[in-house]
Design an enzyme around this catalytic site. Structure first.
Site, PDB file in Angstrom:
ATOM      1  N   LYS A 253     -38.447   1.002 -15.374  1.00  0.00           N
ATOM      2  CA  LYS A 253     -37.794  -0.222 -14.903  1.00  0.00           C
ATOM      3  C   LYS A 253     -38.818  -1.033 -14.135  1.00  0.00           C
ATOM      4  O   LYS A 253     -39.159  -0.708 -12.995  1.00  0.00           O
ATOM      5  CB  LYS A 253     -36.590   0.105 -14.026  1.00  0.00           C
ATOM      6  CG  LYS A 253     -35.810  -1.124 -13.571  1.00  0.00           C
ATOM      7  CD  LYS A 253     -34.594  -0.724 -12.727  1.00  0.00           C
ATOM      8  CE  LYS A 253     -33.618  -1.888 -12.532  1.00  0.00           C
ATOM      9  NZ  LYS A 253     -34.201  -2.975 -11.745  1.00  0.00           N
ATOM     10  N   ARG A 258     -36.703 -10.989 -15.364  1.00  0.00           N
ATOM     11  CA  ARG A 258     -36.290 -10.867 -16.752  1.00  0.00           C
ATOM     12  C   ARG A 258     -36.632 -12.139 -17.516  1.00  0.00           C
ATOM     13  O   ARG A 258     -36.513 -13.242 -16.981  1.00  0.00           O
ATOM     14  CB  ARG A 258     -34.803 -10.604 -16.863  1.00  0.00           C
ATOM     15  CG  ARG A 258     -34.398 -10.169 -18.262  1.00  0.00           C
ATOM     16  CD  ARG A 258     -33.194  -9.303 -18.208  1.00  0.00           C
ATOM     17  NE  ARG A 258     -32.824  -8.699 -19.464  1.00  0.00           N
ATOM     18  CZ  ARG A 258     -31.788  -7.863 -19.537  1.00  0.00           C
ATOM     19  NH1 ARG A 258     -31.080  -7.577 -18.474  1.00  0.00           N
ATOM     20  NH2 ARG A 258     -31.477  -7.314 -20.687  1.00  0.00           N
ATOM     21  N   LYS A 428     -30.949   4.348 -21.869  1.00  0.00           N
ATOM     22  CA  LYS A 428     -30.169   3.669 -22.907  1.00  0.00           C
ATOM     23  C   LYS A 428     -29.896   4.626 -24.063  1.00  0.00           C
ATOM     24  O   LYS A 428     -30.778   5.364 -24.465  1.00  0.00           O
ATOM     25  CB  LYS A 428     -30.960   2.476 -23.446  1.00  0.00           C
ATOM     26  CG  LYS A 428     -31.558   1.583 -22.372  1.00  0.00           C
ATOM     27  CD  LYS A 428     -32.548   0.576 -22.941  1.00  0.00           C
ATOM     28  CE  LYS A 428     -33.086  -0.315 -21.829  1.00  0.00           C
ATOM     29  NZ  LYS A 428     -34.091  -1.294 -22.301  1.00  0.00           N
TER      30      LYS A 428
HETATM   31  N1  LIG Z   1     -37.151  -1.306 -19.507  1.00  0.00           N
HETATM   32  C1  LIG Z   1     -36.204  -2.133 -19.038  1.00  0.00           C
HETATM   33  N2  LIG Z   1     -35.025  -2.287 -19.713  1.00  0.00           N
HETATM   34  C2  LIG Z   1     -34.076  -3.105 -19.226  1.00  0.00           C
HETATM   35  N3  LIG Z   1     -34.180  -3.830 -18.092  1.00  0.00           N
HETATM   36  C3  LIG Z   1     -35.317  -3.726 -17.384  1.00  0.00           C
HETATM   37  C4  LIG Z   1     -36.372  -2.876 -17.826  1.00  0.00           C
HETATM   38  N4  LIG Z   1     -37.368  -2.984 -16.926  1.00  0.00           N
HETATM   39  C5  LIG Z   1     -36.961  -3.833 -15.983  1.00  0.00           C
HETATM   40  N5  LIG Z   1     -35.726  -4.304 -16.219  1.00  0.00           N
HETATM   41  C6  LIG Z   1     -35.001  -5.250 -15.357  1.00  0.00           C
HETATM   42  O1  LIG Z   1     -33.959  -4.594 -14.676  1.00  0.00           O
HETATM   43  C7  LIG Z   1     -32.847  -5.455 -14.577  1.00  0.00           C
HETATM   44  C8  LIG Z   1     -31.558  -4.682 -14.435  1.00  0.00           C
HETATM   45  O2  LIG Z   1     -31.513  -4.039 -13.191  1.00  0.00           O
HETATM   46  P1  LIG Z   1     -30.597  -4.583 -11.993  1.00  0.00           P
HETATM   47  O3  LIG Z   1     -30.892  -6.013 -11.966  1.00  0.00           O
HETATM   48  O4  LIG Z   1     -31.072  -3.752 -10.861  1.00  0.00           O
HETATM   49  O5  LIG Z   1     -29.209  -4.258 -12.427  1.00  0.00           O
HETATM   50  C9  LIG Z   1     -32.907  -6.276 -15.827  1.00  0.00           C
HETATM   51  O6  LIG Z   1     -32.330  -7.545 -15.631  1.00  0.00           O
HETATM   52  C10 LIG Z   1     -34.364  -6.390 -16.117  1.00  0.00           C
HETATM   53  O7  LIG Z   1     -34.865  -7.587 -15.595  1.00  0.00           O
END
Ligand SMILES: Nc1ncnc2c1ncn2[C@@H]1O[C@H](COP(=O)(O)O)[C@@H](O)[C@H]1O
Length: 617
Positions: A253, A258, A428
């Site tokens: 992550k 995003r 996922k």
């Molecule tokens: N490998 C990944 N897959 C999906 N989301 C990711 C990934 N790496 C970073 N993100 C970010 O993590 C966010 C989701 O986490 P959160 O905002 O804490 O719910 C997403 O909107 C992405 O911007």
DNA sequence: TCAGAATGCTCC
DNA sequence: ATTCTGT
DNA sequence: ACAGAATGAGCATTCTGA
């Protein structure tokens, strides 16, 4: 709720279909699709001013009542009802209100964009086409629709609001004010509106055009689609539990922003944020790494390796990628923290002026060469991703991923992610329930962060020294609190963050009741705080709360450990939330400034030691 | 005129 | 962002 | 299970007072 709204829409469709667009936008409390960049630009302060003027009240009184009632809308209603109406104002209509909102929004664009951007017809070979594309389109729109002139845009906006408020009767001032604040507080918002609209439309095929661009799977390249979201999990075991018997993958992550990257057949690129905001103008470097030749041959500098590459393969003629853009130090080949990324300019960024360089980490693909992939399983989508794009280290990489269902291995992978400057993992499913569900549906992705786990992550014991009155459903209790740590050397309390989440309603009532007895008229001399924090009440030090946070950051406002890590800047907490109240501790036993400084240093060392990215796909 | 404060808005 | 709550 | 509504830090931009 949905049914009532659905019936309302059906009525509009049957009687005044021309009003449907405005009706839908008003009920959804929106004024335009998000990527169009129209924004009201109205905040509490300007609303207070407009309200005071419209109803002939003193600004101070309005502010005071706002803080008592916890809702500016209620203030408006109250102000209106005590006014004696000389005459009945012309009734407001949906159309009038929505038009006024649009006019307000366009004022903002006019004042912000007009004199700032060169108003020349761009040609597609000119870099300014990319950089200024949006503003110029918007300006053209303005020229067409915005004929007003005279006072500055600020006053014009205010006048529009006053016009609405003066014409409003009964409950209208309440809801107009709430609409302008984007806080309807009726338990009904965008998603419900979309469902109701969908149902209404199903009843009446006669409605000519669907008024809102709904997020149909047949989305068009160039139009943003809601991002799939992730749900927090507290432990590896919880993941195994939820995804029992399914094949799943873990990805790093990344801690950035995003980006939904659209590439159209004509070679143009659009980048959208998590909330579908138009971010193309913020990332010309990312744009150029896809489509440099087409648009900006003159700007191409061979010395700038990051912009001199293409990551798409020739077979990719059009696509939509789901990515995370992360600040990146190309020399040291290291990911930089989010705080660095956030210093990037937002508007009108030009390639030569970029101060924060980035790397794009792709983790999903929603569309390729005319084919929507939303309904495909992640396994398939990922295959498309890997086969249609090439990694360019430091510019475009695939999110590091692994496939395992072994607890130990996941644990290790989490450690590796954190050591690589990532926040944690996103997990996922690959085969089952693995279609791309744009924000509307459930969270089928899980996120695992260290600070979610009990007894791991930064946890601090802090003292509430001040508070702010709650609003909306928190009217009558405190809505948030100013927290401080204890500096033993100087025997003082230094602010570290505000906190407003993690409380159950009863907890919040208890804390409010308890602390109301500790209110003091002025802050203690041994409180260290920025004079810009302006709490409604101050407390004497009385309680200790355990607070969890994702990170520590250098703060422009908070004062914790000020002088220890940096001479004039304190430390603050990222994503602070209440864990529980520590009945067993006295304020002097709170986390000390030295401890805060240590935590910050430990975090920094972890970052400094981070290894660069390697990918195992 | 300019720097600091206020504001609005985004994101993690 | 995180968290809690009502449906 | 989900949508909604409370709330966080910190940035760039705009406004305003000295
Ligand atoms: N490998 C990944 N897959 C999906 N989301 C990711 C990934 N790496 C970073 N993100 C970010 O993590 C966010 C989701 O986490 P959160 O905002 O804490 O719910 C997403 O909107 C992405 O911007």
């Amino acid at each position: 709720m949905t049914e009532i709204l659905c019936n309302a829409f059906r009525t509009v469709i049957a009687t005044t279909p021309g009003n449907l667009l405005a009706t839908v936008y008003l009920t959804a409390n929106k004024i335009a699709p998000p990527h169009e960049g129209l924004e009201l630009g109205i905040g509490e302060a300007s609303l207070v001013k407009a309200l005071a003027e419209a109803y002939g009240r003193k600004e101070e009184h309005v502010k005071k009542q706002n803080s008592e009632l916890g809702d500016l809308g209620l203030v408006a209603k109250a102000s209106r009802s005590t006014q004696r109406l000389m005459f009945q104002p012309k009734p407001l209509t949906i159309d009038k209100v929505f038009s006024a909102f649009l006019a307000i929004a366009k004022q903002l664009l006019e004042s912000h964009s007009f004199d700032k951007y060169p108003f020349t017809i761009p040609n597609s070979k000119d870099v300014s086409f990319i950089v200024f594309k949006r503003p110029i389109m918007v300006m053209a729109f303005d020229l067409l629709w915005c004929k007003e002139s005279g006072a500055n845009s600020h006053d014009k906006k205010k006048n529009h609001i006053k016009g609405l408020l003066v014409a409003a009767t009964e409950c209208e001032p309440l809801y107009i004010t709430r609409l302008l604040q984007s806080k309807m507080r009726i338990g009904l918002a965008e998603k419900t509106v979309l469902v109701a609209l969908g149902q209404a439309a199903a009843y009446s095929e006669t409605c000519p055009n669907p008024p809102l661009q709904t997020q149909s799977p047949l989305e068009e390249v160039g139009v943003p689609i809601g991002p799939m979201l992730a749900k927090p999990t507290k432990a590896v075991s919880e993941i195994i539990d939820k995804f029992q018997g399914m094949e799943f993958t873990c990805e790093y992550k990344y801690d950035g922003e995003r980006a939904q990257i659209h590439y159209m057949e004509d070679g143009s690129v659009e980048i959208y944020s998590r909330n579908a905001e138009w971010n193309t103008g913020k990332y010309p470097d990312v744009v150029s790494s896809i489509s440099r030749e087409k648009f900006i041959p003159a700007i191409c500098k061979p010395t700038n390796s990051s912009s001199a590459v293409l990551f798409k393969k020739d077979t990719a003629k059009s696509f939509v990628l789901d990515c995370e853009i992360v600040a990146y130090d190309h020399e040291k080949q290291k990911i930089l923290p989010f705080q660095v990324l956030s210093t990037r300019a937002r508007k009108g960024v030009i390639l030569s002026g970029i101060k924060v360089t980035v790397c794009t980490f792709a983790f999903d693909i929603l569309y390729i060469n005319g084919q929507p992939l939303l309904q495909e399983q992640l396994k398939v989508r990922r295959q498309h991703l890997y086969s249609s794009f090439e990694e360019v280290p430091g510019v475009f990489q695939f999110a590091t991923a692994t496939i395992t269902n072994d607890v130990e291995e996941i644990q290790k992978f989490l450690e590796a992610a954190v050591n690589s400057s990532c926040e944690g993992l996103i997990i996922k499913t690959l085969d089952k329930d693995a279609t791309y569900e744009p924000s509307k549906r459930s969270n089928n992705w899980l996120k695992l962060k260290k600070d979610y786990m009990e007894s791991i992550g930064d946890s601090l014991d802090l003292v509430p020294i001040a508070a702010f009155h709650g609003r909306g459903k928190r009217t009558g209790v405190y809505g948030s609190f100013l927290l401080a740590c204890y500096d033993e050397q100087n025997e003082e309390y230094q602010t570290i963050c505000n906190i407003g989440t993690g409380f159950s309603e009863s907890q919040l009532e208890e804390r409010s009741a308890s602390l109301r007895n500790k209110v003091i008229p002025t802050p203690k001399p041994y409180y260290r705080y920025a004079d810009t924090v302006n709490p409604d009440v101050w407390f004497e030090p009385a309680e200790v709360w355990e607070v969890k946070a994702a990170d520590l950051s250098i703060s422009p406002v908070h004062r914790a450990a000020s002088g220890i890590v940096y001479p004039n800047k304190g430390i603050s907490l990222r994503f602070p939330r209440l864990v529980h109240v520590r009945d067993d501790k006295s304020p002097e036993q709170a986390t000390t400034s030295d401890q805060v400084a240590d935590m910050y240093r430990a975090q920094k060392i972890n970052h400094a030691n981070n290894h660069e990215e390697e990918d195992d796909d």
